[in-house]
Design an enzyme around this catalytic site. Sequence first.
Site, PDB file in Angstrom:
ATOM      1  N   ASN A   1       0.732  -1.068  -0.110  1.00 32.76           N
ATOM      2  CA  ASN A   1      -0.020  -0.086   0.223  1.00 32.76           C
ATOM      3  C   ASN A   1       0.888   1.081  -0.145  1.00 32.76           C
ATOM      4  OD1 ASN A   1      -1.717   2.094   0.595  1.00 32.76           O
ATOM      5  ND2 ASN A   1      -2.351   1.367   2.624  1.00 32.76           N
ATOM      6  N   TRP A   2       1.260   1.755  -1.129  1.00 33.21           N
ATOM      7  CA  TRP A   2       1.974   3.001  -1.279  1.00 33.21           C
ATOM      8  C   TRP A   2       1.487   4.280  -0.429  1.00 33.21           C
ATOM      9  CZ3 TRP A   2       4.361   3.031  -7.146  1.00 33.21           C
ATOM     10  CH2 TRP A   2       5.019   1.755  -6.980  1.00 33.21           C
ATOM     11  N   LYS A   3       0.422   4.317  -0.330  1.00 36.67           N
ATOM     12  CA  LYS A   3      -0.606   5.640   0.369  1.00 36.67           C
ATOM     13  C   LYS A   3      -0.205   6.736  -0.796  1.00 36.67           C
ATOM     14  CE  LYS A   3      -0.217   3.409   4.832  1.00 36.67           C
ATOM     15  NZ  LYS A   3       0.026   3.593   6.265  1.00 36.67           N
TER      16      LYS A   3
ATOM     17  N   HIS B   1      -9.474   1.186   5.039  1.00 36.66           N
ATOM     18  CA  HIS B   1      -8.015   1.415   5.664  1.00 36.66           C
ATOM     19  C   HIS B   1      -8.292   2.296   6.904  1.00 36.66           C
ATOM     20  CE1 HIS B   1      -3.928   2.651   6.524  1.00 36.66           C
ATOM     21  NE2 HIS B   1      -3.501   1.596   5.932  1.00 36.66           N
TER      22      HIS B   1
ATOM     23  N   GLU C   1      -6.659   4.567   7.857  1.00 39.76           N
ATOM     24  CA  GLU C   1      -6.586   6.252   7.579  1.00 39.76           C
ATOM     25  C   GLU C   1      -7.999   6.803   6.819  1.00 39.76           C
ATOM     26  OE1 GLU C   1      -2.937   5.433   5.317  1.00 39.76           O
ATOM     27  OE2 GLU C   1      -1.974   5.139   7.326  1.00 39.76           O
TER      28      GLU C   1
ATOM     29  N   GLU D   1      -4.929  -4.590  11.038  1.00 40.00           N
ATOM     30  CA  GLU D   1      -3.874  -3.607  10.957  1.00 40.00           C
ATOM     31  C   GLU D   1      -4.172  -2.848  12.159  1.00 40.00           C
ATOM     32  OE1 GLU D   1      -2.239  -2.855   6.984  1.00 40.00           O
ATOM     33  OE2 GLU D   1      -3.840  -1.356   7.204  1.00 40.00           O
TER      34      GLU D   1
ATOM     35  N   GLY E   1       2.817   2.409  10.725  1.00 40.22           N
ATOM     36  CA  GLY E   1       3.880   3.781  10.696  1.00 40.22           C
ATOM     37  C   GLY E   1       4.605   3.960  11.801  1.00 40.22           C
TER      38      GLY E   1
ATOM     39  N   SER F   1       3.894  -1.891  10.386  1.00 44.05           N
ATOM     40  CA  SER F   1       5.295  -2.118  10.588  1.00 44.05           C
ATOM     41  C   SER F   1       5.826  -3.338  10.136  1.00 44.05           C
ATOM     42  CB  SER F   1       5.444  -1.624  11.935  1.00 44.05           C
ATOM     43  OG  SER F   1       5.170  -0.130  12.027  1.00 44.05           O
TER      44      SER F   1
ATOM     45  N   GLY G   1       3.142  -1.024   4.248  1.00 42.67           N
ATOM     46  CA  GLY G   1       3.225   0.464   4.013  1.00 42.67           C
ATOM     47  C   GLY G   1       4.411   0.853   3.644  1.00 42.67           C
ATOM     48  N   GLY G   2       5.078   1.713   4.748  1.00 43.96           N
ATOM     49  CA  GLY G   2       6.505   2.106   4.269  1.00 43.96           C
ATOM     50  C   GLY G   2       7.439   1.141   3.810  1.00 43.96           C
TER      51      GLY G   2
HETATM   52  P1  13P Z   1       3.301   0.530   7.762  1.00 48.67           P
HETATM   53  O1  13P Z   1       3.890  -0.698   7.158  1.00 48.67           O
HETATM   54  O2  13P Z   1       4.108   1.852   6.995  1.00 48.67           O
HETATM   55  O3  13P Z   1       3.223   0.404   9.109  1.00 48.67           O
HETATM   56  O4  13P Z   1       1.822   0.615   7.079  1.00 48.67           O
HETATM   57  C1  13P Z   1       0.759  -0.548   7.315  1.00 48.67           C
HETATM   58  C2  13P Z   1      -0.399  -0.161   6.385  1.00 48.67           C
HETATM   59  O5  13P Z   1      -1.027   0.937   6.860  1.00 48.67           O
HETATM   60  C3  13P Z   1      -0.583  -0.705   5.353  1.00 48.67           C
HETATM   61  O6  13P Z   1      -1.947  -0.618   4.803  1.00 48.67           O
END
Ligand code: 13P
Length: 255
Positions: free
Chosen positions: A9-11, A95, A97, A167, A173, A214, A235-236
Amino acid sequence: MRTKIVAGNWKMNMKWVDAKSLLLGINQYVNTHKPNCEVIVCPPYPYLDNATEILSGKVQVGSQNISEYEKGAYTGEISAEILNSFDVSYAIVGHSERRSIFKESNEQIGEKVKTAIKNNINTIICCGETLEERQSDNHKKIVKEQLEAALADVSDKDIANQVIAYEPVWAIGTGETASPAQAQEMHQFIRREILESKYGNDLSDKVRILYGGSVKPGNAEELFSKPDIDGGLIGGASLKEDDFASIINAASRTQ
Ligand code: 13P
């Protein structure tokens, strides 16, 4: 046997020049190493069309969101029908967010799931509790409410193609990961209690449940070795080619 999934998930990250080079790198890695797992990349909307071309079918493409509306006067929204016309196979729905910043409700997320499935897009349905909800021992109740609403209109016929991503909000993050035991406990609860009470034992066994929060090269293998953890939503670490490749490799090794 459930095939593991690694989804990135590149956001809201990456200019096109960098995104293109990352897509080419992932494509090359997957074509060379032929991992024993599914790989999905979810870049920002404007890159989806190019992504489906660059990724040549071995890596699937997903969107990070989807509209609950079919079509019409919804400025700024992207429908399932539009996504489907670009060969997008998956949509991330609900998600944390989207829930916290954009105030998406459980019911709205249920509508998004319904519309996506109707238009042949499989969903990656996110759920997870905040730190406060975990500390007050409400984490299972919250996840149950989120998933029951998200799955309200998902039939027996469709459930096996949907993916759930647990999640925990406190792990996204932050560098803090749920321990493999904490994650396994929640994944088992999702499969054996939430899914099984609605879909029965056999269908529940088919649903892939990903862990997100993470995930990195150093913890992926231990997480993915747990019996109910079927891969990760990353994510990251999905923005760095080497890290993402290493996580794909961990999923393939633990298949
Ligand atoms: P991180 O891997 O950056 O913690 O993000 C997880 C995430 O929100 C994937 O959708």
